[in-house]
Design a protein around this motif. Structure first.
Motif, short mmCIF file in Angstrom:
data_model
loop_
_atom_site.label_atom_id
_atom_site.label_comp_id
_atom_site.label_asym_id
_atom_site.label_seq_id
_atom_site.Cartn_x
_atom_site.Cartn_y
_atom_site.Cartn_z
N ASN A 1 0.85 -1.20 0.00
CA ASN A 1 0.00 0.00 0.00
C ASN A 1 0.88 1.24 0.00
N PHE A 2 0.42 2.26 -0.72
CA PHE A 2 1.10 3.56 -0.70
C PHE A 2 0.05 4.62 -0.38
N VAL A 3 0.29 5.33 0.71
CA VAL A 3 -0.64 6.37 1.14
C VAL A 3 0.08 7.71 1.13
N PHE A 4 -0.44 8.65 0.37
CA PHE A 4 0.14 9.99 0.30
C PHE A 4 -0.58 10.89 1.30
N VAL A 5 0.22 11.58 2.11
CA VAL A 5 -0.33 12.42 3.18
C VAL A 5 0.15 13.85 3.00
N SER A 6 -0.76 14.79 3.16
CA SER A 6 -0.38 16.20 3.03
C SER A 6 -1.26 17.06 3.92
N VAL A 7 -0.69 18.17 4.36
CA VAL A 7 -1.41 19.13 5.19
C VAL A 7 -1.48 20.46 4.46
N GLY A 8 -2.69 20.95 4.27
CA GLY A 8 -2.86 22.28 3.69
C GLY A 8 -2.76 23.32 4.78
N VAL A 9 -1.75 24.16 4.70
CA VAL A 9 -1.49 25.14 5.77
C VAL A 9 -2.18 26.46 5.46
N ILE A 10 -2.94 26.94 6.43
CA ILE A 10 -3.65 28.21 6.31
C ILE A 10 -2.93 29.26 7.13
N ASP A 11 -2.67 30.39 6.53
CA ASP A 11 -2.04 31.50 7.23
C ASP A 11 -3.12 32.26 7.99
N SER A 12 -3.19 32.02 9.31
CA SER A 12 -4.26 32.62 10.11
C SER A 12 -4.16 34.14 10.16
N ALA A 13 -2.94 34.67 9.94
CA ALA A 13 -2.76 36.12 10.03
C ALA A 13 -3.34 36.84 8.82
N THR A 14 -3.37 36.14 7.67
CA THR A 14 -3.85 36.80 6.45
C THR A 14 -5.13 36.18 5.90
N MET A 15 -5.69 35.20 6.61
CA MET A 15 -6.89 34.53 6.14
C MET A 15 -8.05 35.51 6.06
N LYS A 16 -8.72 35.53 4.91
CA LYS A 16 -9.78 36.51 4.69
C LYS A 16 -11.18 35.92 4.78
N GLY A 17 -11.30 34.60 4.67
CA GLY A 17 -12.63 34.02 4.75
C GLY A 17 -12.63 32.55 4.39
N VAL A 18 -13.84 32.00 4.32
CA VAL A 18 -14.03 30.58 4.04
C VAL A 18 -13.51 30.22 2.66
N GLU A 19 -13.60 31.17 1.72
CA GLU A 19 -13.16 30.90 0.36
C GLU A 19 -11.69 30.52 0.31
N GLU A 20 -10.88 31.18 1.13
CA GLU A 20 -9.45 30.90 1.15
C GLU A 20 -9.19 29.50 1.70
#
Length: 207
Positions: free
Chosen positions: A83-102
């Motif tokens: 089995n091969f499982v690819f793992v990734s984390v999408g990092v959100i910049d809380s200081a510049t986050m403008k809304g749900v769209e981002e």
């Protein structure tokens, strides 16, 4: 004195920028790997069996760097991992986050990258899937995600890539984060097996 300090800071910024450009240029050779990969599936891909040996690859954007990890694992452990499982984390910049769209944009981009890795693995005839998470702190979120994957696949080994320079200098540790080693320590402390795969950055030959 103010002008002198400002000039030094600006010069330092240009030097750092030049370093990153040089590293990107040297890593461009890895992207050439993609041109040599099959465009169509080699064989049928099955479903993941949690009881079988599983390679969990921590990846970021879809690039030659992540593909290098996949090919290195196959070279070092031929036929071992089922089995091969690819793992990734999408990092959100809380200081510049403008809304749900981002947040949704980060989620979509992260998932798209992972789907491309899974598609590549299946084209190579491997059984693959992906897992992802979204958060504001990469290492902590990756640790939580890996622990969940470890419970799902008890025979999993976690792999992360780390740039290794031919002639390492003191400032390279400052300019290139130690995320792979930080995560390795956390996962090993949690009782999970984790390895760091070196990715060599060769210096250009002198003229």
């Amino acid at each position: 004195m103010t002008l002198a300090v400002t000039a030094v800071v600006i010069a330092l910024c240009f030097v750092i920028r030049g370093h990153y450009r040089k590293v990107r240029s040297n890593l461009a050779r890895l992207d050439e790997i993609m041109n040599a990969l099959p465009a169509h599936p080699v064989g049928e891909h099955g479903t993941l069996d949690p009881k079988l040996p599983t390679a969990v690859l921590l990846v970021g954007a879809y690039s030659g760097l992540g593909i290098h990890q996949l090919l290195t694992i196959q070279r070092l452990f031929p036929g071992h991992y089922k089995n091969f499982v690819f793992v990734s984390v999408g990092v959100i910049d809380s200081a510049t986050m403008k809304g749900v769209e981002e947040v949704e944009a980060v989620r979509a981009q992260t998932e798209n990258n992972l789907r491309r890795y899974v598609d590549l693995a299946r084209r190579l005839g491997l059984t693959a899937d992906y897992r992802m998470a979204i958060g504001t702190e990469a290492v902590a979120e990756a640790e939580r995600l890996c622990k969940a994957v470890g419970k799902e696949f008890p025979r999993a080994i976690f792999f992360a890539g780390k740039l290794v320079f031919e002639q390492e200098k003191w400032y390279q540790r400052l300019l290139h984060n130690e995320t792979a080693y930080q995560l390795q320590r956390r996962l090993q402390f949690a009782g999970l097996n984790a390895m760091v795969l070196p990715v060599r950055v060769l210096e250009p030959a002198a003229a």
